[in-house]
Design an enzyme around this catalytic site. Structure first.
Site, short mmCIF file in Angstrom:
data_model
loop_
_atom_site.label_atom_id
_atom_site.label_comp_id
_atom_site.label_asym_id
_atom_site.label_seq_id
_atom_site.Cartn_x
_atom_site.Cartn_y
_atom_site.Cartn_z
N ASP A 92 0.88 -1.16 0.00
CA ASP A 92 0.00 0.00 0.00
C ASP A 92 0.92 1.21 0.00
OD1 ASP A 92 -0.97 0.20 3.51
OD2 ASP A 92 0.79 0.87 2.42
N GLY A 95 -0.32 6.21 2.53
CA GLY A 95 -1.30 7.24 2.92
C GLY A 95 -2.04 6.83 4.18
N TYR A 96 -2.55 5.64 4.19
CA TYR A 96 -3.39 5.19 5.31
C TYR A 96 -2.58 5.16 6.60
CZ TYR A 96 -6.59 2.32 8.03
OH TYR A 96 -7.43 1.84 9.00
N GLY A 221 -11.29 3.87 1.55
CA GLY A 221 -12.21 4.69 2.34
C GLY A 221 -13.27 3.91 3.08
N ASP A 271 -7.45 -7.66 2.16
CA ASP A 271 -6.36 -7.72 3.13
C ASP A 271 -6.89 -7.21 4.47
OD1 ASP A 271 -6.04 -4.63 2.50
OD2 ASP A 271 -4.81 -5.07 4.26
C1 LIG Z 1 -2.97 2.92 0.49
N1 LIG Z 1 -4.22 3.60 0.51
C2 LIG Z 1 -5.26 3.21 1.25
N2 LIG Z 1 -5.13 2.23 2.17
C3 LIG Z 1 -6.24 1.87 2.92
C4 LIG Z 1 -6.11 0.91 3.92
C5 LIG Z 1 -7.23 0.59 4.70
N3 LIG Z 1 -7.38 -0.24 5.78
C6 LIG Z 1 -8.67 -0.11 6.15
N4 LIG Z 1 -9.24 -0.75 7.21
C7 LIG Z 1 -8.45 -1.54 8.09
N5 LIG Z 1 -9.36 0.75 5.37
C8 LIG Z 1 -8.47 1.23 4.46
C9 LIG Z 1 -8.60 2.18 3.45
C10 LIG Z 1 -7.49 2.51 2.69
C11 LIG Z 1 -7.57 3.54 1.68
O1 LIG Z 1 -8.63 4.15 1.45
N6 LIG Z 1 -6.44 3.86 1.00
#
Ligand SMILES: CNc1nc2cc3nc(NC)[nH]c3cc2c(=O)[nH]1
Length: 376
Positions: A92, A95-96, A221, A271
């Site tokens: 990933d 950002g998150y 999101g 994931d």
């Molecule tokens: C790398 N970008 C990115 N990672 C995410 C990881 C996430 N992990 C969760 N719940 C555990 N929601 C998520 C949303 C995003 C998301 O909207 N964007």
């Protein structure tokens, strides 16, 4: 990267497919164990490959960038060489984690300024340098740099954030498409649909992401605290817009029930840290339901952790023994429970894949969701 649609369930939008990457094939629906800092916590690569039969694992750009750092990863020849996992990897884009881990962060048009949760040093992630970073890590599938909006979120914030994420996506594509893989194999960039829980924004974002015509698409999101029904409503809407002939990856999802419900809506890749995080707290997912192994009732239950599941760990060790290890805070406790939970998650998506190919997924899913939620 290519995607072959192999079967569609007559009673739902579930589908079975095959993703082919530089490091091998992924049969979908698939669950991807999270390997945050170059390791799926407490699990050996051999166990991942042989016991759990994982087909692809995740790495986190935020963590790997901070530690061990890009110089080490580059000297190693990329993450596959560094941790010895020679099958597909997805990273990933950081950002998150910046939003969920770093204490202080500031979002500007350029990107996101943040302080390292390790040593407080300041950093700036931009669409461009996050593409370069993921080139250096060398994952087969890399994610665009986006903002995962919190839940709940004001409409205006969600709208402005979505448009910024779309501007960042354009910059990601320009940078990614003008650079090469560093280690002699191709990588693939997935864009990410945002729009929080607003139907008009989700529609707009899904249409924009689909128009980029990349080799796969992610739904972001979600799994950020919204009610499950809201998650399903947004996923259903977005899947109806994203192209059928590209894999759909729902980020951060989820419980076994969430995964089955979203497979029915047309999602192919998942994931979540739940199987490994819950394992360390003694929460086990089993073919008979959910077990809190810390509970007194397992004290003298010498039956296998999960005889139905198969696999060395789940049949070799007893419930009583694992309960003892957890209470004694033994390292082996987290190791056994993590391998068990991940074996369960991969078993579950494999069962789903078989049911889809047999055309019986819809009815099976409803029975399984009930059974999996049972607390033993
Ligand atoms: C790398 N970008 C990115 N990672 C995410 C990881 C996430 N992990 C969760 N719940 C555990 N929601 C998520 C949303 C995003 C998301 O909207 N964007």
């Amino acid at each position: 990267m290519t995607f072959e649609l192999q079967a569609q369930d007559p009673g739902s939008n579930a589908r079975a497919g095959k993703v082919t990457t530089a490091h091998g094939v992924i049969e979908t629906p698939i669950f991807m164990p999270v390997g945050t800092a170059a390791t799926v916590k407490a699990v050996h690569q051999r166990e991942l490959k042989e016991d759990i039969q994982a087909q692809i694992i995740l790495g986190n750009t935020y963590h790997l960038y901070l530690r061990p750092g890009l110089d080490i990863l580059e000297k190693a020849g990329g993450l596959h060489k560094f941790n010895g996992w020679d099958k597909p990897i997805l990273t990933d884009s950081g950002g998150y984690q910046v939003f969920s881990l770093s204490g202080t962060r500031k979002i500007i048009e350029e990107g996101v300024k943040f302080k390292s949760h390790i040593d407080g040093s300041t950093h700036l992630f931009t669409p461009e340098n996050v593409m370069d970073t993921q080139r250096t890590i060398g994952a087969d599938i890399i994610m665009a740099f986006d903002e995962c909006t919190p839940y709940p979120c004001e409409y205006d914030y969600a709208k402005n954030s979505m448009h910024r994420t779309h501007r960042w996506l354009k910059r990601c594509c320009e940078r990614f498409d003008s650079t090469e893989g560093k280690y002699g194999f191709d990588q693939t960039l997935f864009p990410i649909v945002q729009g929080s829980t607003f139907r008009d924004l989700r529609t707009q974002s899904a249409e924009y992401i689909a128009s980029m015509n990349r080799e796969g698409n992610a739904i972001g999101g979600l799994s950020v605290g919204e009610p499950a029904e809201m998650m399903y409503e947004m996923t259903d809407l977005v899947c109806s817009i994203l192209p059928k002939d590209k894999p759909r990856y729902l980020m951060g999802v989820g419980t076994p029930a969430n995964i089955l419900e979203n497979i029915a809506l047309g999602v192919d890749m998942f994931d979540c840290v739940l199987p490994t995080r819950n394992a360390r707290n003694g929460m086990l997912f089993t073919t008979q339901g959910i077990i809190n192994i810390r509970n007194q009732r397992w004290k003298d239950d010498f039956s296998p952790i999960d005889a139905e599941l198969g696999g060395y760990t789940s049949t070799f060790y007893s419930k009583a023994y694992l309960r003892h290890l957890i209470h004694a805070q033994e390292y082996l406790a987290g190791m056994i429970a993590s391998v068990h939970n991940l074996t369960f998650y991969l078993w579950l998506v494999k069962q789903a894949r078989e049911q889809i190919k047999a055309g019986t997924f819809a009815a099976w899913k409803n029975v399984m969701v009930e059974k999996l939620m049972t607390r033993l």
